[in-house]
Design an enzyme around this catalytic site. Structure first.
Site, PDB file in Angstrom:
ATOM      1  N   GLY A  14      30.855  47.507  42.651  1.00 36.78           N
ATOM      2  CA  GLY A  14      31.783  48.637  42.581  1.00 36.78           C
ATOM      3  C   GLY A  14      32.147  48.932  41.138  1.00 36.78           C
ATOM      4  N   ASN A  15      33.328  49.489  40.963  1.00 35.38           N
ATOM      5  CA  ASN A  15      33.774  49.883  39.632  1.00 35.38           C
ATOM      6  C   ASN A  15      33.906  48.665  38.695  1.00 35.38           C
ATOM      7  OD1 ASN A  15      36.757  51.076  38.177  1.00 35.38           O
ATOM      8  ND2 ASN A  15      34.796  52.129  37.992  1.00 35.38           N
ATOM      9  N   TRP A  16      34.562  47.625  39.160  1.00 33.12           N
ATOM     10  CA  TRP A  16      34.740  46.414  38.335  1.00 33.12           C
ATOM     11  C   TRP A  16      33.456  45.600  38.308  1.00 33.12           C
ATOM     12  CZ3 TRP A  16      36.320  44.466  34.283  1.00 33.12           C
ATOM     13  CH2 TRP A  16      36.844  43.202  34.095  1.00 33.12           C
ATOM     14  N   GLY A  17      32.788  45.508  39.455  1.00 35.22           N
ATOM     15  CA  GLY A  17      31.539  44.755  39.515  1.00 35.22           C
ATOM     16  C   GLY A  17      30.515  45.297  38.529  1.00 35.22           C
ATOM     17  N   LYS A 206      50.367  41.845  41.887  1.00 34.96           N
ATOM     18  CA  LYS A 206      50.682  42.925  40.935  1.00 34.96           C
ATOM     19  C   LYS A 206      50.314  44.303  41.507  1.00 34.96           C
ATOM     20  CE  LYS A 206      46.384  43.906  39.544  1.00 34.96           C
ATOM     21  NZ  LYS A 206      45.623  44.968  38.941  1.00 34.96           N
ATOM     22  N   ASN A 273      46.203  51.980  42.013  1.00 36.34           N
ATOM     23  CA  ASN A 273      47.295  51.839  42.985  1.00 36.34           C
ATOM     24  C   ASN A 273      48.497  52.669  42.553  1.00 36.34           C
ATOM     25  OD1 ASN A 273      46.507  49.623  45.057  1.00 36.34           O
ATOM     26  ND2 ASN A 273      45.799  48.854  43.079  1.00 36.34           N
ATOM     27  N   LYS A 299      38.316  51.245  46.660  1.00 36.27           N
ATOM     28  CA  LYS A 299      39.327  50.829  47.643  1.00 36.27           C
ATOM     29  C   LYS A 299      40.661  50.537  46.970  1.00 36.27           C
ATOM     30  CE  LYS A 299      36.450  50.957  51.011  1.00 36.27           C
ATOM     31  NZ  LYS A 299      36.470  52.172  51.774  1.00 36.27           N
TER      32      LYS A 299
END
Ligand SMILES: NC(=O)c1ccc[n+]([C@@H]2O[C@H](COP(=O)([O-])OP(=O)(O)OC[C@H]3O[C@@H](n4cnc5c(N)ncnc54)[C@H](O)[C@@H]3O)[C@@H](O)[C@H]2O)c1
Length: 353
Positions: A14-17, A206, A273, A299
């Site tokens: 995903g975005n971070w992966g 967080k 978030n 997500k």
């Protein structure tokens, strides 16, 4: 013959992966400690009539989750998880937390003994199996030592090579150091601490605080209010960690690492978030609708984590008034409490009594 170069597998894209794959690919190619080829598991999807994994392997760009960034050529997208995982020595787990258990079960038979892992996943799990950290779920299913990496690391900034810090929490210093070697760059600086539970809990909780920050932004309140949300959120994070993990004696110093205060600040100003929660307070659309509209397949973690935390507090008969901010985020996201009522959890916080 003993293979010295470690084989790497990234579970998630995903975005971070994809952002962390840029770092891993470059470091693996540059060091004899690692095999140059890095397998990245890609959950297949079709984008304009083409498989995402094929697009990544041909153009070296994850056009859906990290458009505009070129991945190193030694990052190989593999759509079959068992194939990606076979024979790997070091695993990087980086998927939204709701998918991790299913993926680990798929990998069970192919993970070789002695392999180690690190989880970059922010979330917790509360089910009929009790309250569990994501690293414990992975460790239990795959029988491996799992460290965690959490910090003030908004993915697209890391992908652009902007300076930041992060924290590795580990039970095994040599394993934590091995991952530091794989992941550190001049602009991605890593501190290793042996307080894994605190590091991981900070990363999960967080995101709830970030929803609160988004609500106050949506309500048009100011920076003083946002700072109060961050501070009161931190107090609830510290209390929760001490109540649920008394045996590990969470260190106050860990909350001052990148995984603690720094991640809270960045996520309450910049993260997804916060952004979606701001829109929620402004538009009155549902969280599910906004996730679809604003995140293009990414997500949200905060609302689900709030739900898991409230469910675990209830299951232990803990008074929800002890955690008014976490509880208010849950009720606003899931029980139709209006976002304008969020301010009450700040006004009546036990910190002021
Ligand atoms: N994005 C960030 O800035 C950031 C920074 C630090 C940590 N994190 C954490 O990293 C973790 C992964 O986040 P991300 O940003 O890489 O992911 P993302 O939100 O971009 O999620 C999309 C990923 O989920 C996969 N997916 C969708 N449905 C699936 C299914 N049914 N089964 C398995 N996989 C499925 C998609 O293929 C895609 O790889 C999260 O826990 C997040 O909190 C994110």
């Amino acid at each position: 013959m003993l293979r010295m170069a470690k084989k790497i597998c990234i579970v998630g894209s995903g975005n971070w992966g994809s952002s962390i794959a840029k770092i891993i690919g470059a470091n693996a190619a540059a060091s004899p400690d690692f095999e140059s080829r890095v397998n990245m598991f890609v959950k297949e999807e079709v984008i304009q009539n083409r498989n995402l994994s094929e697009i990544i392997n041909e153009s070296h760009e994850n056009v859906k989750y990290l458009p505009g960034h070129i991945l190193p050529e030694n990052i190989i997208a593999v759509p079959d998880l068992a194939t990606a995982a076979t024979d790997a020595d070091m695993f990087i787990f980086v998927v939204p937390h709701q998918f991790i258990e299913g993926l680990c079960n798929e990998m069970k038979g192919v993970v070789k003994p002695g392999a180690i892992g690190i989880s970059l996943i922010k979330g917790v799990d509360h089910s009929d199996k009790g309250f569990r950290l994501i690293s414990s779920i992975i460790g239990e299913i795959l029988k491996m030592d799992v460290s965690v990496l959490m910090g003030a690391n908004i993915a697209h900034e890391v992908a652009s090579g902007m300076f930041c810090e992060t924290t590795i929490g580990t039970k095994s210093l040599p394993n934590g150091q091995a991952f530091k070697k794989l992941l550190q760059t001049p602009n991605f600086r890593i501190c290793v601490v042996q307080d894994l539970e605190t590091v991981e809990i900070c990363g999960a909780l967080k995101n709830i605080v970030a929803c609160g920050a988004g609500f106050v932004d949506g309500l048009g309140l100011g920076d003083n209010t946002k700072a109060a949300v961050i501070r009161l959120g931190l107090m609830e994070m510290m209390k929760f960690t001490r109540v649920f993990f008394p045996e590990v004696k969470p260190q106050t110093a860990t909350f001052l690492e990148s995984c603690g205060v720094a991640d809270l600040v960045t996520t309450c100003y910049g993260g997804r978030n916060r952004r979606v929660s701001e829109a929620f307070a402004k538009t009155g659309k549902s969280i599910v609708e906004l996730e679809k509209e604003m995140l293009n397949g990414q997500k949200l973690q905060g609302p689900q984590t709030a739900s898991e935390v409230v469910s675990v507090l209830k299951s232990k008969s803990i008074d929800l008034n002890e955690y008014p901010l976490f509880t208010a985020v849950y009720r606003i996201c899931f029980e139709n409490l209006p976002p304008s009522s969020f301010i009450e959890c700040l006004q009546n916080h036990p910190e002021h009594m």
